[in-house]
Design a protein around this motif. Structure first.
Motif, mmCIF file in Angstrom:
data_model
loop_
_atom_site.group_PDB
_atom_site.id
_atom_site.type_symbol
_atom_site.label_atom_id
_atom_site.label_comp_id
_atom_site.label_asym_id
_atom_site.label_seq_id
_atom_site.Cartn_x
_atom_site.Cartn_y
_atom_site.Cartn_z
ATOM 1 N N TRP A 80 1.421 5.442 -13.450
ATOM 2 C CA TRP A 80 2.193 5.586 -12.194
ATOM 3 C C TRP A 80 1.694 6.851 -11.537
ATOM 4 O O TRP A 80 1.439 7.861 -12.201
ATOM 5 N N SER B 118 10.198 10.409 -5.827
ATOM 6 C CA SER B 118 9.533 9.330 -5.103
ATOM 7 C C SER B 118 10.121 9.231 -3.704
ATOM 8 O O SER B 118 11.324 9.076 -3.531
ATOM 9 N N ASP C 140 7.859 3.932 -4.524
ATOM 10 C CA ASP C 140 8.470 2.758 -5.153
ATOM 11 C C ASP C 140 8.900 1.830 -4.022
ATOM 12 O O ASP C 140 9.387 2.294 -2.980
ATOM 13 N N TYR D 246 5.662 -0.168 -7.862
ATOM 14 C CA TYR D 246 5.387 1.230 -7.540
ATOM 15 C C TYR D 246 3.878 1.438 -7.539
ATOM 16 O O TYR D 246 3.109 0.547 -7.931
ATOM 17 N N ASP E 238 11.574 0.630 0.658
ATOM 18 C CA ASP E 238 10.929 1.575 -0.264
ATOM 19 C C ASP E 238 11.854 2.754 -0.562
ATOM 20 O O ASP E 238 12.939 2.879 0.022
ATOM 21 N N SER E 239 11.405 3.605 -1.465
ATOM 22 C CA SER E 239 12.264 4.684 -1.968
ATOM 23 C C SER E 239 12.523 5.789 -0.949
ATOM 24 O O SER E 239 13.350 6.663 -1.202
#
Length: 334
Positions: free
Chosen positions: A51, A120, A124, A194, A211-212
């Motif tokens: 990640w 994030s 993500d 992600y 999204d995050s």
């Protein structure tokens, strides 16, 4: 005449004995110091998935920052394997999200966050097939989610933003290493994912419908271990964290080389990595100390808010105050 010699010699003998005693003590102290200095470092094993938020760990390894220490970073292809390895005691540390730590803490006592790696801010996402442009279009569709609390968190936040519920969709568990294939085969209409997988799915025409950046402060990546590891592996963790922050500096001072190395590792183009990195905030040492020492009230409030959200939706088994899982001992040694 001779009977006077002992009186003459005694002071000399005493002085020599004291000198030898002091010399012996000095030698013993030196030997002790050498012995302590020569104490071998213990193996320190860390499990992690690929990640972008964890990449400074791999970059530090690639740059040779851990060459002189028995530090082993184990790359797991899936979340289930990573967590299982940690819970089984096969590694001393693992990378995970805040919700992941809360989940682990319900299974094992005395878990602690030793490092706040990143927040994030868009890295993500929920990515849908090209024909799906809005979250409301997900009603009745099949959604793949990560088999973790993180997957359910992103799914719930996505659906609630369009006034949908889990009952409105069909859910299947798909781990990160399976997402690309499932998406291409259209086995799912959308999936939580992600970076770097998110960039690959976008390259296949996928649409980011959530999204995050829309749930700021909720996806926090951590380095986690049992509270005792801070004592049993004190020096090793110090080396690990020093390498982490050194790698963060390298990204700033040598961005082209750093991005080239990261690109090769995550199998994205340098431009994709540059774009994705803009969706992350790596915390500095000073920011880490503030959060882990519980003086950054805004971050603490965000953590408690996340825990309450998970508890209210029965995504978390027990009620846990996440701020009680923060441990500043390791970062304070740097």
């Amino acid at each position: 005449m001779f009977d006077k010699w002992p009186n003459l010699l005694n002071p000399l003998l005493g002085k020599k004995l004291r000198m030898w005693k002091r010399l012996g003590m000095a030698i013993a102290a030196c030997l002790l110091a050498i012995s302590c200095a020569a104490t071998p470092l213990q193996p320190l094993r860390i499990s992690s998935v690929i990640w972008l938020g964890y990449e400074p760990l791999f970059l530090a390894r690639d740059l040779g920052y851990y060459d002189d220490a028995p530090i082993q970073i184990i790359e797991d292809t899936d979340h289930v394997g990573r967590t299982k390895r940690f819970l089984n005691g096969d590694v001393e540390l693992t990378t995970t999200t805040l919700d992941g730590l809360l989940d682990i803490a319900t299974l094992q006592d005395e878990m602690r966050a030793l490092l706040i790696m990143d927040f994030s801010d868009g890295a993500d996402a929920m990515i849908a097939q090209p024909e799906i442009e809005r979250i409301s279009d997900l009603k009745g569709k099949t959604i793949g989610i990560l088999p973790s609390l993180l997957g359910r968190l992103v799914l719930t936040r996505t659906l609630e933003s369009a006034e949908l519920t889990i009952d409105d969709v069909q859910i299947i568990d798909i781990d990160s290493h399976q997402q690309e294939e499932a998406f291409k085969a259209k086995e799912v209409d959308a999936t939580t994912t992600y970076e770097p997988v998110a960039s690959r799915l976008r390259a296949e025409g996928g649409n980011i419908i959530f999204d995050s950046s829309q749930m700021r402060g909720e996806i926090v990546d951590l380095l986690v271990g049992h509270k005792d590891v801070v004592v049993t592996h004190k020096k090793e963790i110090e080396i690990l964290l020093a390498g982490w922050f050194k790698a963060l500096d390298y990204i700033q001072t040598n961005p082209d080389d750093a991005i080239a190395r990261i690109s090769e590792h995550v199998q994205l183009t340098p431009e994709q990595v540059r774009t994705a990195l803009e969706k992350l905030h790596y915390l500095s040492l000073e920011e880490n100390i503030a959060v882990l020492n519980k003086t950054d009230q805004e971050s603490l409030d965000g953590m408690r808010k996340l825990a309450q959200f998970l508890e209210d939706r029965e995504l978390l088994k027990d009620s846990i105050d996440p701020t009680q899982l923060l441990d500043a001992r390791s970062v304070e040694t740097l």
